[in-house]
Every structure is written in structure tokens, then in C-alpha cells.
Design a protein around this motif. Structure first.
Motif, PDB file in Angstrom:
ATOM      1  N   ARG A   1    -108.272 -13.762   3.160  1.00 55.06           N
ATOM      2  CA  ARG A   1    -109.075 -14.734   2.418  1.00 55.06           C
ATOM      3  C   ARG A   1    -110.400 -14.233   1.629  1.00 55.06           C
ATOM      4  O   ARG A   1    -111.101 -14.714   1.002  1.00 55.06           O
ATOM      5  N   SER A   2    -110.520 -13.104   1.708  1.00 55.95           N
ATOM      6  CA  SER A   2    -111.531 -12.067   1.258  1.00 55.95           C
ATOM      7  C   SER A   2    -111.193 -11.855  -0.129  1.00 55.95           C
ATOM      8  O   SER A   2    -111.934 -11.364  -0.926  1.00 55.95           O
ATOM      9  N   ILE A   3    -109.750 -11.913  -0.546  1.00 59.15           N
ATOM     10  CA  ILE A   3    -109.279 -11.588  -1.920  1.00 59.15           C
ATOM     11  C   ILE A   3    -109.531 -12.801  -2.784  1.00 59.15           C
ATOM     12  O   ILE A   3    -109.294 -13.873  -2.623  1.00 59.15           O
ATOM     13  N   ASP A   4    -110.351 -12.399  -3.800  1.00 59.90           N
ATOM     14  CA  ASP A   4    -110.729 -13.159  -4.938  1.00 59.90           C
ATOM     15  C   ASP A   4    -110.283 -12.837  -6.324  1.00 59.90           C
ATOM     16  O   ASP A   4    -110.753 -13.555  -7.496  1.00 59.90           O
ATOM     17  N   THR A   5    -109.388 -12.142  -6.240  1.00 52.34           N
ATOM     18  CA  THR A   5    -108.644 -11.664  -7.509  1.00 52.34           C
ATOM     19  C   THR A   5    -107.450 -12.483  -7.647  1.00 52.34           C
ATOM     20  O   THR A   5    -106.712 -13.019  -6.777  1.00 52.34           O
ATOM     21  N   PRO A   6    -106.923 -12.877  -8.978  1.00 50.80           N
ATOM     22  CA  PRO A   6    -105.757 -13.674  -9.233  1.00 50.80           C
ATOM     23  C   PRO A   6    -104.414 -12.884  -8.839  1.00 50.80           C
ATOM     24  O   PRO A   6    -104.241 -11.588  -8.935  1.00 50.80           O
ATOM     25  N   VAL A   7    -103.830 -13.749  -7.843  1.00 52.34           N
ATOM     26  CA  VAL A   7    -102.560 -12.788  -7.198  1.00 52.34           C
ATOM     27  C   VAL A   7    -101.701 -13.973  -7.325  1.00 52.34           C
ATOM     28  O   VAL A   7    -101.423 -15.164  -7.188  1.00 52.34           O
ATOM     29  N   LEU A   8    -100.168 -13.262  -7.592  1.00 55.22           N
ATOM     30  CA  LEU A   8     -98.953 -13.850  -7.512  1.00 55.22           C
ATOM     31  C   LEU A   8     -98.324 -13.349  -6.454  1.00 55.22           C
ATOM     32  O   LEU A   8     -97.794 -12.029  -6.714  1.00 55.22           O
ATOM     33  N   ILE A   9     -97.732 -14.027  -5.384  1.00 54.60           N
ATOM     34  CA  ILE A   9     -96.927 -13.477  -4.678  1.00 54.60           C
ATOM     35  C   ILE A   9     -95.410 -13.822  -4.674  1.00 54.60           C
ATOM     36  O   ILE A   9     -95.172 -14.997  -5.145  1.00 54.60           O
TER      37      ILE A   9
ATOM     38  N   ALA B   1    -100.155 -19.067   1.016  1.00 49.26           N
ATOM     39  CA  ALA B   1    -101.001 -20.107   1.433  1.00 49.26           C
ATOM     40  C   ALA B   1    -102.109 -19.552   2.093  1.00 49.26           C
ATOM     41  O   ALA B   1    -103.256 -20.321   1.949  1.00 49.26           O
ATOM     42  N   THR B   2    -102.483 -18.173   2.136  1.00 49.92           N
ATOM     43  CA  THR B   2    -103.672 -17.754   3.001  1.00 49.92           C
ATOM     44  C   THR B   2    -104.620 -17.051   2.007  1.00 49.92           C
ATOM     45  O   THR B   2    -105.829 -17.448   2.059  1.00 49.92           O
ATOM     46  N   ILE B   3    -103.895 -16.321   0.922  1.00 56.43           N
ATOM     47  CA  ILE B   3    -105.008 -15.710  -0.144  1.00 56.43           C
ATOM     48  C   ILE B   3    -105.306 -16.664  -1.036  1.00 56.43           C
ATOM     49  O   ILE B   3    -104.587 -17.705  -1.521  1.00 56.43           O
ATOM     50  N   PRO B   4    -106.571 -16.962  -1.421  1.00 56.07           N
ATOM     51  CA  PRO B   4    -107.216 -18.128  -1.949  1.00 56.07           C
ATOM     52  C   PRO B   4    -106.410 -18.074  -3.480  1.00 56.07           C
ATOM     53  O   PRO B   4    -106.645 -17.122  -4.092  1.00 56.07           O
ATOM     54  N   HIS B   5    -106.085 -19.160  -3.826  1.00 55.22           N
ATOM     55  CA  HIS B   5    -105.552 -19.592  -5.223  1.00 55.22           C
ATOM     56  C   HIS B   5    -104.274 -18.678  -5.681  1.00 55.22           C
ATOM     57  O   HIS B   5    -104.208 -18.729  -6.716  1.00 55.22           O
ATOM     58  N   ALA B   6    -103.782 -18.105  -4.753  1.00 54.10           N
ATOM     59  CA  ALA B   6    -102.682 -17.356  -4.863  1.00 54.10           C
ATOM     60  C   ALA B   6    -101.449 -18.359  -5.216  1.00 54.10           C
ATOM     61  O   ALA B   6    -101.418 -19.548  -4.840  1.00 54.10           O
ATOM     62  N   GLY B   7    -100.587 -17.766  -6.265  1.00 55.02           N
ATOM     63  CA  GLY B   7     -99.318 -18.511  -6.563  1.00 55.02           C
ATOM     64  C   GLY B   7     -98.295 -17.816  -5.689  1.00 55.02           C
ATOM     65  O   GLY B   7     -98.178 -16.743  -5.318  1.00 55.02           O
ATOM     66  N   LEU B   8     -97.039 -18.887  -5.642  1.00 57.71           N
ATOM     67  CA  LEU B   8     -95.758 -18.136  -5.093  1.00 57.71           C
ATOM     68  C   LEU B   8     -94.728 -18.541  -6.062  1.00 57.71           C
ATOM     69  O   LEU B   8     -94.455 -19.435  -6.431  1.00 57.71           O
TER      70      LEU B   8
END
Length: 283
Positions: free
Chosen positions: A220-228, A247-254
């Protein structure tokens, strides 16, 4: 905000009777792509092999590709051209992999992520997007947690954030076993210690047995854009674990790629590259 699920629907031609499904195949490792911008950087106590393509450094936004465990930079051969048309592309062999060397320190994701930063310092790259596969994707997430100022976006394909996210007995899966055997041949052809593959696998295996094991709070400390991202038939990573990460990384896409496995970038490079370029903002 909950992770967004992108469902990709494709229509595939019927396979001949008895033919393996695409996700069961291991396409050839791409041939090395020539460049006059490659070398061996003395960083963090080791030599890191790297190669640069596309825009001159300082012009196109940098994208660093990080390969999976046991592999080497050649595995990204299908991605270099499309991405280098828009960006500076940097490939690097992780410590002890491919043409890079290692020292006596045991393998660990923090150490290997620090190698990436050390190479960035040497190449005068202040910030880069990260494209990672498997161990490389784990390194991308590690960088997003521990070196936030160095990372733009992270395209994390086939990652896990705890050891329980890996499918038991994956090394016995025929496709994955073929990959391990192929990686051994490639290691013998590239490494400065060509006869040490079995010891290399054993040492990497010790890292896999205990790492990573990140908490929800760390993710949850990750605040960079991430696509899983993962294939719908990944031999190594549990689907519910992939969904948990997004679901856990803020604003991440799947993104789940159809009819593909842990090796989707080889099995369906066209779709993989489309998704990657879209995430990077080029499509």
C-alpha cells in the motif's frame, strides 16, 4: 480505489488436432539485437551487462526491461523494436545472469533492485519506467517501494509478492522445465562462469524459497502507476495471488492475457506489446 480489471477478448483460430495449446508452448528465445550502445558497467561490486536502443539518452523517456530468474536480456527481443520507437530502451542482465557477474553476497531482491539503481546512476538516468517479467517484475515493485524517486510506471508481468503466491511443483511443469533446461544452455554460452549453472540455480532457489514476503502495508506504500499483468494459464503464479496484488496496491490495474502463460511475451508478443505501449501512453 479497487483495481481495474481489463478483460481482453480474442478470437483464435482452431489448432490442428493434437497440437499443443499456445500457452503450453515455449517459443524460441529471440536472437540478440545488435547495438553500438552496450557495455559492462562496474556497479555495486559487480559488472552489469547492459544494452541501449532507440532514442538517445536524455531524449526519449527511459524504459528499463528486467528479465525473469535464470534468463537474460535476449528474452525481450520481441519488445525492443516497438518500445524503442518511442523511448530509450535499456536492457540489463541481472547480477549473475547472462553476461553479468556476481559477488559472494547471497541473492536478494533488495540487492538486485539496488543494482538497477546503481546502473541508472552510472548511465545518468534520473528516472525510468520499469517493465519486469517474474523476478524482474518483483524488482520493479521493490524499486517502487524503496526507490520511489527513480521510478515512473511499473508494468509487472507474472510477479509474486509472497512465496505462497507461487504454484507448488512449478519446476515439474513441462513448459517450465523446458525453460529451465534452455536457460542452462544459454547460461553456458554467456556466463563468465559457464560451468556453474547448477550452483547458480541452487543459489537463486534459496532466494525464491524465502523471498519476497511483503506485507499489505508495504504494498500500500506504492504510489506510482502499476499494472499487474499475467497470462490466464501461468504455470508459476496463482491467479488469486495476482488478483490480490492488484487489489492491494493503490490504484493498480489488472490485466489477464488470454491463452498465455508465464511466457506470454514470447507466445503472443503482439498483444503483450499492445498492452505495454498502451500502459506507457504510446497507443
Amino acid at each position: 480505489m479497487r483495481a481495474l480489471l481489463f478483460v481482453v477478448l480474442m478470437v483464435f483460430a482452431a489448432l490442428p488436432a493434437g497440437a499443443a495449446e499456445r500457452w503450453e508452448t515455449l517459443p524460441p528465445t529471440p536472437a540478440p539485437i545488435p547495438t553500438d550502445r552496450s557495455g559492462e558497467a562496474e556497479v555495486n561490486g559487480i559488472r552489469i551487462h547492459y544494452a541501449i536502443y532507440g532514442q538517445e539518452l536524455g531524449k526519449g523517456s527511459p524504459v528499463i526491461f528486467l528479465h525473469g530468474g535464470l534468463a537474460n536480456t535476449d528474452y525481450w527481443g520481441n519488445q525492443v523494436g516497438p518500445v524503442a520507437a518511442h523511448h530509450t530502451v535499456i536492457l540489463m542482465d541481472s547480477r549473475g545472469h547472462g553476461r553479468s557477474t556476481r559477488d559472494s553476497r547471497p541473492y536478494g531482491y533488495d540487492l538486485m533492485a539496488d543494482d538497477v539503481v546503481a546502473l541508472m546512476v552510472q548511465l545518468k538516468i534520473e528516472k525510468a519506467d520499469i517493465v519486469g517479467w517474474s523476478d524482474g517484475a518483483i524488482l520493479g515493485l521493490d524499486l517502487a517501494m524503496r526507490h520511489k524517486d527513480r521510478v515512473g510506471k511499473v508494468f509487472a508481468f507474472a510477479a509474486n509478492t509472497m512465496t505462497s503466491g507461487v504454484i507448488d511443483g512449478v519446476e515439474k511443469n513441462p513448459t517450465f522445465a523446458a525453460y529451465i533446461a534452455r536457460a542452462g544452455q544459454e547460461y553456458a554460452a554467456r556466463s563468465a562462469t559457464p560451468g556453474d549453472y547448477d550452483a547458480f540455480v541452487e543459489q537463486i532457489g534459496k532466494m525464491w524459497a524465502s523471498q519476497p514476503n511483503w506485507s499489505d502495508a508495504q504494498l500500500r506504500s506504492i504510489d506510482t502507476p502499476v499494472l499487474i499483468v499475467d497470462g490466464d494459464h501461468d504455470e508459476a503464479i496463482k491467479r488469486d495471488h495476482t488478483e490480490y496484488m492488484a487489489a492491494t496496491i493503490p490504484h493498480a490495474g489488472l490485466l489477464i492475457l488470454p491463452n498465455a502463460s508465464h511466457f506470454a511475451f514470447l507466445q503472443d508478443p503482439k498483444l503483450f506489446n499492445f498492452a505495454l505501449l498502451h500502459f506507457l501512453g504510446d497507443e
